[in-house]
Design a protein around this motif. Structure first.
Motif, PDB file in Angstrom:
ATOM      1  N   GLU A 251      73.648 -45.777   4.062  1.00  0.00           N
ATOM      2  CA  GLU A 251      74.135 -45.294   2.770  1.00  0.00           C
ATOM      3  C   GLU A 251      74.214 -46.426   1.756  1.00  0.00           C
ATOM      4  N   GLU A 252      74.538 -47.649   2.229  1.00  0.00           N
ATOM      5  CA  GLU A 252      74.628 -48.796   1.326  1.00  0.00           C
ATOM      6  C   GLU A 252      73.256 -49.313   0.929  1.00  0.00           C
ATOM      7  N   ALA A 253      72.264 -49.165   1.841  1.00  0.00           N
ATOM      8  CA  ALA A 253      70.963 -49.795   1.620  1.00  0.00           C
ATOM      9  C   ALA A 253      70.029 -48.964   0.760  1.00  0.00           C
ATOM     10  N   ILE A 254      70.021 -47.638   0.934  1.00  0.00           N
ATOM     11  CA  ILE A 254      69.062 -46.794   0.224  1.00  0.00           C
ATOM     12  C   ILE A 254      69.270 -46.935  -1.285  1.00  0.00           C
ATOM     13  N   GLY A 255      68.195 -47.254  -1.979  1.00  0.00           N
ATOM     14  CA  GLY A 255      68.248 -47.380  -3.427  1.00  0.00           C
ATOM     15  C   GLY A 255      68.527 -48.779  -3.932  1.00  0.00           C
TER      16      GLY A 255
ATOM     17  N   GLY B  45      60.578 -51.700  -5.785  1.00  0.00           N
ATOM     18  CA  GLY B  45      61.197 -52.754  -5.002  1.00  0.00           C
ATOM     19  C   GLY B  45      62.510 -52.359  -4.372  1.00  0.00           C
ATOM     20  N   ASP B  46      62.828 -51.073  -4.404  1.00  0.00           N
ATOM     21  CA  ASP B  46      64.074 -50.593  -3.814  1.00  0.00           C
ATOM     22  C   ASP B  46      63.812 -50.021  -2.426  1.00  0.00           C
ATOM     23  N   VAL B  47      64.843 -50.023  -1.590  1.00  0.00           N
ATOM     24  CA  VAL B  47      64.728 -49.515  -0.225  1.00  0.00           C
ATOM     25  C   VAL B  47      64.732 -47.985  -0.254  1.00  0.00           C
ATOM     26  N   SER B  48      63.706 -47.388   0.390  1.00  0.00           N
ATOM     27  CA  SER B  48      63.662 -45.925   0.484  1.00  0.00           C
ATOM     28  C   SER B  48      63.861 -45.453   1.924  1.00  0.00           C
ATOM     29  N   HIS B  49      63.793 -46.364   2.897  1.00  0.00           N
ATOM     30  CA  HIS B  49      64.077 -46.013   4.287  1.00  0.00           C
ATOM     31  C   HIS B  49      64.736 -47.220   4.958  1.00  0.00           C
TER      32      HIS B  49
ATOM     33  N   GLY C 223      67.954 -49.534  13.461  1.00  0.00           N
ATOM     34  CA  GLY C 223      67.722 -50.928  13.839  1.00  0.00           C
ATOM     35  C   GLY C 223      67.974 -51.882  12.690  1.00  0.00           C
ATOM     36  N   ALA C 224      67.664 -51.470  11.451  1.00  0.00           N
ATOM     37  CA  ALA C 224      67.933 -52.315  10.285  1.00  0.00           C
ATOM     38  C   ALA C 224      69.432 -52.485  10.090  1.00  0.00           C
ATOM     39  N   ARG C 225      70.178 -51.393  10.309  1.00  0.00           N
ATOM     40  CA  ARG C 225      71.635 -51.523  10.176  1.00  0.00           C
ATOM     41  C   ARG C 225      72.192 -52.513  11.186  1.00  0.00           C
ATOM     42  N   ARG C 226      71.693 -52.460  12.440  1.00  0.00           N
ATOM     43  CA  ARG C 226      72.208 -53.356  13.471  1.00  0.00           C
ATOM     44  C   ARG C 226      71.818 -54.801  13.211  1.00  0.00           C
TER      45      ARG C 226
END
Length: 815
Positions: A52-56, A34-38, A42-45
């Motif tokens: 760097e904050e989202a991965i994991g 359930g963790d973000v791997s990519h 566009g997701a950042r925007r």
């Protein structure tokens, strides 16, 4: 779609841009935990968090749904993406793994520093060996709505649907699979698109005008969208303690509709998993037919255009009443044999213009017949001569769906339901259309593979020689095996060339690499070897010249080559090697086999390396085995093991040359792991006995022509070939006359060799090859060769070191 840099600086809509790639798309991949791997740009925007904050981090923390949409929100334009139940399953159901099918909808997300963001989202469950579980795509709904208001874009064609059909071990795999779903897309184009979507975050709204893979069906979507809005309003009214108006009450029938939609989605997902398991066209056809019986229909007949069945190129033009359709599969739930005699598989027929089949094949759209009336049943049956098909079809519900690829109808399926079963309806028509779309793509992949296989096999066969099983003094057998089923074209070759003096050149070569380029290089080298062999060059000199030629053709290719000349009169092999594996010689006396110790030499194309030759004495009955390294070399195994197996299997007794080749192939081809092509040539060196050879040296005197005629006639009588005396005497007279006239100083050599044919050779020291001239009756020269060309079974000329040889053959017939 190549304007990524422009969109980075201008994320808004650009005037004049096409719909594709205009709206930034967030691409998020969720792993099994359930963790973000990519997390794309566009997701950042869209969501504010940096990569760097989202991965994991947990995806539920990054994409929190913040509540219902406001009452005045205009959700109808986006109903095509809010499938299943109103706005569809909530986003959390997909994110936490409660849904195992593709879903889509709208959601209001809480985004730091951005308050709330209204998004359209698509979620695709990912299956496969990787750790990825879910691919989530999201776009700003306000941006989409603005684009529709400004430019009237029809967003029902938005279809980021390729992820539905592919595992997700990575972008490379996704790029590789994309052309399988959209065959008109090249591999390079698909790789660029995938890289753009995953990294830059620009959506693929419409791949092309001809290829469209919908993300979700649109069965009753508008009503479900309205129902969700009605439920939300009813909830607000109830929260105020007021009675809920009847027009806002829920409809139980719509819940049943949702169940039906989900059932059909599951059916399509199941069918997609059952078809396309291989690239074999016949197997694919059977898979498509069996996938729909009995769950969707009771009878499924599949018809394909003649060009598709024949493995030819892509069919051209719109079908008409002359187009032949082959019935390639028939699945049914009736008693066995009921359909077999009336509509047998393999039959081909055209279809008249008044039939629903013709309508389907020409429009490319499904045709629904709720019930086949007696009148229609009679019209359909009229094209089946001496067979009454009416009992099989009258009263049944029928759906005809096209099998299309790249906007061309490859075939169609006739689906029939029993009279007691529920009739096909509009929802079934949509289901059938989606089923046919997926089946059409799978069939086209198989068709293209079959066509490419046929082209490759034809090309390879055209490049490999058809060697006669018997040459002067030797028998020959060959084998060629392609390296893989996906690449039937390679650079391995074998050949044999007839040389003066009843000698035979035996060649095996291997261009390094695979595919068409290697095959083309092989064709050039093989032609060059034949040409230089006809010049009677010594083996080492021939390889030297071949090496020079390869360097002139380009420095991108290397090749190994083994060249041997067998002299059956002298019982001798003359060999030279250019980086090839050594040949095996099997001795007839004791059955012992050995690898000939040849100077190895460098591969053809290296340049600047000397080649050496070796002469080996042989005896009648000895066998020479030449092959390419694909037969003896296995990955992870020392080549010495393969060479030892080759020697052992070559020495095994066999009833024939073909059996001997098969024994070698079985011994070496059953170990598994072979990836390279294999060329194998075996020659049994029978030799020519001294009593079957007669030679005379003739002085440069016209009177010697009479002597030549006399000795030839006498020799043929002694050999029991008196019937050949007249034509042989006449042709020898013509050839010796020319030789005596044009020779310079060396005597003329006349040789007769008795074998399967009678070979006659005349040698002189003039290097000018004679030419067969026209048939002008007034011409004084050229008549002799016309006589030879008319009477001989085969004839030819070749240069030798000292001059030239002119020869002819006659079929040997003993009295």
């Amino acid at each position: 779609m190549d304007r990524g840099s422009e969109r980075d600086t201008h994320p808004g809509l650009g005037a004049g841009d096409g719909a594709s790639g205009r709206i930034p798309l967030a691409v998020v991949v969720v792993d099994r935990d359930g963790d973000v791997s990519h997390w794309s740009t566009g997701a950042r925007r869209l969501f504010g968090a940096a990569k760097e904050e989202a991965i994991g981090r947990s995806v539920l923390d990054l994409l929190p749904v913040s509540g219902a949409l406001p009452e005045d929100d205009e959700i109808t334009p986006y109903g095509a993406y809010a499938a299943y139940d109103g706005l569809g399953p909530d986003l959390e159901s997909s994110l936490d793994g409660r849904l195992n099918f593709p879903a889509a909808g709208r959601a209001r997300l809480t985004v730091p520093d951005h308050d709330r963001v209204d998004v359209l989202w698509w979620a695709y469950p990912l299956v496969g060996p990787g750790n990825e579980r879910l691919l989530v795509l999201a776009a700003d709904a306000e941006r989409l709505r603005q684009a529709e208001r400004d430019e009237g874009i029809a967003f029902e064609r938005i279809a980021p649907g390729f992820a539905l059909h592919t595992d997700f071990p990575g972008a490379e795999e996704l790029a590789r699979r994309l052309p399988e779903i959209l065959p008109s897309m090249s591999v390079d184009e698909s790789a660029r698109i995938v890289a753009q979507v995953l990294e830059l975050g620009y959506p693929i709204l419409e791949f092309s005008q001809n290829d469209r893979v919908p993300v979700t069906p649109d069965w009753g979507v508008a009503r479900r969208t309205e129902r969700m809005a009605r439920r939300e309003r009813a909830a607000r009214v109830a929260a105020q303690g007021l009675p809920v108006p009847a027009e806002l009450a829920d409809d139980e029938g719509e819940d049943l509709e949702y169940a039906a939609v989900r059932e059909r989605l599951e059916f399509l997902t199941e069918v997609s998993g059952k078809i396309g398991t291989s690239l074999d066209l016949s197997r694919t056809i059977v898979e498509v037919s069996r996938a729909v019986v009995p769950r969707f229909t009771d009878v499924a007949g599949t018809y394909l255009r003649e060009q598709v069945v024949a493995g030819e190129g892509f069919p051209d033009g719109v079908p008409d009443t002359t187009t032949m359709w082959h019935r390639v599969a028939l699945e049914h739930t009736d008693e066995p044999g009921r359909w077999d005699d009336v509509v047998p598989v393999g039959e081909a027929m055209p279809f008249p213009a008044h039939t629903p089949f013709f309508q389907c094949m020409t429009t490319g759209e499904p045709v629904l017949v709720p019930r086949i009336s007696e009148e229609m049943g009679h019209a359909i049956a009229s094209q089946f001569e001496k067979r009454d098909i009416r009992p099989l079809i009258t009263g049944r519900s029928m759906l005809v769906v096209p099998l299309k690829a790249r906007n061309v109808v490859l075939g169609f399926m006739i689906l029939l339901r029993h009279p007691e079963r529920e009739m096909f309806n509009d929802m079934d028509r949509v289901t059938g259309a989606e089923l046919a779309a997926r089946a059409g793509l799978v069939l086209d992949n198989a068709r293209m593979y079959t066509y490419q296989e046929s082209v490759a096999e034809t090309l390879q066969d055209s490049m490999l020689p058809h060697i006669p099983p018997r040459m002067a003094g030797c028998d020959i057998a060959t084998r060629y095996l392609p390296g893989t089923l996906l690449g039937r074209v390679g650079g391995d070759w074998f050949d044999s060339v007839k040389l003066p003096g009843a000698r035979t050149a035996l060649v095996v070569g291997d261009v390094m690499g695979h595919g068409l380029n290697s095959a083309a290089m092989m064709g050039q080298l093989r032609t060059a070897v034949q040409t230089m062999a006809a010049l009677d060059l010594p083996p080492a000199q021939l390889l030297r010249n071949l090496d020079d030629l390869a360097q002139r053709l380009g420095d991108g290719y290397l090749a190994t080559c083994l060249y041997a000349v067998y002299d059956p009169i002298e019982s001798e092999l003359h060999l030279a090697n250019a980086g090839h594996i050594p040949p095996v010689l099997v001795r007839a006396v004791d059955g012992r086999s050995e690898l000939l110790d040849l100077p190895t030499g460098a591969p053809i194309g290296v340049g600047g390396v000397a080649f050496e030759s070796l002469r080996v004495r042989v005896e009648p009955g000895d066998r020479l085995v030449m092959c390419t390294d694909g037969l003896v070399e296995m990955r992870g195994e020392d080549i010495g093991v393969g060479l030892a197996t080759l020697c052992e299997s070559a020495a095994h007794p066999a009833a024939s040359m073909d059996d001997a080749c098969d024994t070698i192939i079985r011994a070496l081809n059953t170990r598994g792991g072979r990836k390279d092509d294999v060329a194998l040539l075996m020659a049994r060196l029978n030799g020519i006995a001294p009593e079957d050879v007669a030679e005379w040296r003739l002085a440069l005197d016209p009177a010697e022509v009479r002597r030549a005629r006399a000795v030839v006639r006498e020799q043929l009588h002694d050999w029991g070939l008196a019937r050949l005396a007249d034509p042989a005497e006449l042709m020898v007279s013509e050839l010796v006359t020319n030789a005596v006239r044009h020779s310079h100083s060396r005597p003329v050599l006349l040789r007769l060799i008795r074998g399967e044919t009678l070979l006659c050779e005349v040698d002189d020291d003039d290097h000018t090859l004679p030419t067969l001239l026209g048939t002008d009756p007034g011409a004084e020269a050229g008549r002799g060769l016309r006589v030879v060309a008319t009477l001989a079974r085969e004839w030819g000329t070749s240069r030798t070191t000292a001059g030239k040889t002119v020869w002819f053959e006659l079929t040997a017939r003993r009295r």
